[in-house]
Design a protein around this motif. Sequence first.
Motif, PDB file in Angstrom:
ATOM      1  N   UNK A 107      60.312   8.244  14.359  1.00 22.06           N
ATOM      2  CA  UNK A 107      59.686   8.294  15.583  1.00 22.06           C
ATOM      3  C   UNK A 107      59.339  10.120  16.291  1.00 22.06           C
ATOM      4  N   UNK A 108      59.490  10.950  15.384  1.00 18.62           N
ATOM      5  CA  UNK A 108      59.356  12.026  15.770  1.00 18.62           C
ATOM      6  C   UNK A 108      57.815  12.172  14.718  1.00 18.62           C
ATOM      7  N   UNK A 109      57.569  11.776  14.281  1.00 19.63           N
ATOM      8  CA  UNK A 109      56.370  12.045  13.569  1.00 19.63           C
ATOM      9  C   UNK A 109      55.140  10.691  14.880  1.00 19.63           C
ATOM     10  N   UNK A 110      55.776  10.045  14.895  1.00 21.14           N
ATOM     11  CA  UNK A 110      55.039   8.491  16.008  1.00 21.14           C
ATOM     12  C   UNK A 110      54.651   9.685  17.805  1.00 21.14           C
ATOM     13  N   UNK A 111      56.092  10.470  18.156  1.00 23.27           N
ATOM     14  CA  UNK A 111      55.452  11.447  19.061  1.00 23.27           C
ATOM     15  C   UNK A 111      54.838  12.096  18.772  1.00 23.27           C
ATOM     16  N   UNK A 112      54.398  12.966  17.833  1.00 29.38           N
ATOM     17  CA  UNK A 112      53.676  13.608  17.622  1.00 29.38           C
ATOM     18  C   UNK A 112      52.030  12.994  17.558  1.00 29.38           C
ATOM     19  N   UNK A 113      51.715  12.044  16.761  1.00 22.07           N
ATOM     20  CA  UNK A 113      50.809  11.361  16.470  1.00 22.07           C
ATOM     21  C   UNK A 113      50.151  11.398  17.785  1.00 22.07           C
ATOM     22  N   UNK A 114      50.808  10.513  18.983  1.00 25.41           N
ATOM     23  CA  UNK A 114      50.462   9.601  21.003  1.00 25.41           C
ATOM     24  C   UNK A 114      49.886  11.767  21.383  1.00 25.41           C
ATOM     25  N   UNK A 115      51.149  12.198  20.904  1.00 25.96           N
ATOM     26  CA  UNK A 115      50.865  14.073  21.485  1.00 25.96           C
ATOM     27  C   UNK A 115      49.813  14.655  21.340  1.00 25.96           C
ATOM     28  N   UNK A 116      49.398  14.528  19.843  1.00 24.61           N
ATOM     29  CA  UNK A 116      47.828  15.097  19.397  1.00 24.61           C
ATOM     30  C   UNK A 116      46.783  14.218  19.717  1.00 24.61           C
ATOM     31  N   UNK A 117      46.917  12.876  20.092  1.00 27.08           N
ATOM     32  CA  UNK A 117      46.030  11.895  20.689  1.00 27.08           C
ATOM     33  C   UNK A 117      45.292  12.193  22.199  1.00 27.08           C
ATOM     34  N   UNK A 118      46.519  12.227  22.768  1.00 25.10           N
ATOM     35  CA  UNK A 118      46.014  13.043  24.723  1.00 25.10           C
ATOM     36  C   UNK A 118      45.995  13.519  24.124  1.00 25.10           C
ATOM     37  N   UNK A 119      46.278  14.994  23.151  1.00 20.19           N
ATOM     38  CA  UNK A 119      45.478  16.341  23.216  1.00 20.19           C
ATOM     39  C   UNK A 119      44.079  16.135  22.923  1.00 20.19           C
ATOM     40  N   UNK A 120      43.683  15.673  22.007  1.00 16.18           N
ATOM     41  CA  UNK A 120      42.251  15.681  22.046  1.00 16.18           C
ATOM     42  C   UNK A 120      41.547  14.851  22.854  1.00 16.18           C
ATOM     43  N   UNK A 121      42.044  13.926  23.802  1.00 15.46           N
ATOM     44  CA  UNK A 121      40.449  12.699  24.519  1.00 15.46           C
ATOM     45  C   UNK A 121      41.449  14.306  25.830  1.00 15.46           C
ATOM     46  N   UNK A 122      42.065  14.493  26.340  1.00 15.21           N
ATOM     47  CA  UNK A 122      41.645  15.871  27.017  1.00 15.21           C
ATOM     48  C   UNK A 122      40.589  16.634  26.913  1.00 15.21           C
ATOM     49  N   UNK A 123      40.443  16.950  25.578  1.00 19.66           N
ATOM     50  CA  UNK A 123      40.141  18.508  25.369  1.00 19.66           C
ATOM     51  C   UNK A 123      38.956  18.070  25.078  1.00 19.66           C
ATOM     52  N   UNK A 124      38.021  16.534  24.419  1.00 21.75           N
ATOM     53  CA  UNK A 124      37.458  15.969  24.482  1.00 21.75           C
ATOM     54  C   UNK A 124      36.182  15.398  26.398  1.00 21.75           C
ATOM     55  N   UNK A 125      37.601  15.430  26.949  1.00 16.12           N
ATOM     56  CA  UNK A 125      36.614  15.306  28.591  1.00 16.12           C
ATOM     57  C   UNK A 125      36.948  16.291  29.337  1.00 16.12           C
ATOM     58  N   UNK A 126      37.105  17.668  28.990  1.00 17.97           N
ATOM     59  CA  UNK A 126      37.069  19.368  29.438  1.00 17.97           C
ATOM     60  C   UNK A 126      35.770  19.312  29.073  1.00 17.97           C
ATOM     61  N   UNK A 127      35.134  19.021  27.742  1.00 17.51           N
ATOM     62  CA  UNK A 127      34.706  19.515  27.381  1.00 17.51           C
ATOM     63  C   UNK A 127      33.204  18.931  27.317  1.00 17.51           C
TER      64      UNK A 127
END
Length: 371
Positions: A107-127
């Motif tokens: 569960x922790x690994x899945x939560x970390x992957x989801x958080x990482x995916x959201x952060x990457x998406x936000x970074x791409x949007x800001x970029x």
Amino acid sequence: MADSIMSKAATMEIPINSNGDSRTLGEDDGLEQDLQQVMVSGPNLNETSIVSGGYGGAAEGIIPTSSIKDLRNKSRGITPSQSAASRIANQAQRYPAPSMHHSNSNANMMAEEATRGIAVEKFDTVKKWGINTYKCTKQMFSERFGRGSRTVDLELETQIDLLRDTKSKYENVLQLASSLTSHFYNMVQTQQALGDIFADLSQKSPELQDEFGYNAETQKLLCKNGETLLGAINFFVSSVNTLVNKTMEDTLMTIKMYENARLEFDAYRADLEELSAGPRDAGTMVRIEMAQQQYQVHRDKYERLRSDVSIKLKFLEENKVKVMHKQLLLFHNAISAYFAGNQQQLEQTLRQFNVKLKPPGSDKPSWLEEQ
């Protein structure tokens, strides 16, 4: 003495058959209970010995008590280590260890992957936003200082400038009409108060009863006609306000989106022209292809919004002529009938344009709203 030793040794013999008969198990349990009582009541059994002649006897006559339990285990054919291992194995099979640790880690690994995916998406949007803002700002300054070119649709730009000028003038008309409504409302309220005073003085002054009565009736008639004219002016103000602050404003919002799309289109067009004018190596060809794709996307957006603006300007012009023709005719007829003292013409004008007057006191809040 020797007979007593032999008798004790005889009692410690444990007959065990090969099949583990139930009769011998009863005797073994009794011997084990006796040994447990000795262990509880006596000193440490690890240090206790059974001697033939009591305590302090010869060493060769000593029989350690620990050997009795070893003999019993050996007679059963199970060593102590094997017995403990069998009990642990049975307990492990009966009560398996829970897998909470593995589930929590998953569960922790899945939560970390989801958080990482959201952060990457936000970074791409800001970029993407940063790159687009940089290009548009560069293009805007280039146009302002005369270094860059811009796409111009002369016919559309003329219509847009005319709309902005028309909106500014209509806002002035709306402001003056609202001011006229406010002043005229105060005049009607003054006429109503003056008519009430004239009527009161007509009753309290017998010598001037007729004169005060005439003026009271005149003021009440003017007040009634003034309320009718106020209804016409309020309808005129409401219609012009809808035209200016809703219809025109909606078209101007589309025009603003069109101008932003035009700036983005010119920015990516200038970027593509700059890359095309440079050297043509492998890396530059990849960048040119990407710039060509972005240029086409923003060109399609610009063309679509330009078409939307043209359509909205056409419909706005038709709607403006239709609305203002009706409202200006209403305003003219109502003002003329009021100042001519033609009450019937004034009421007919309101019926002609479907203007409904509010009943007296409708502007006041209800007693529920005052609570």
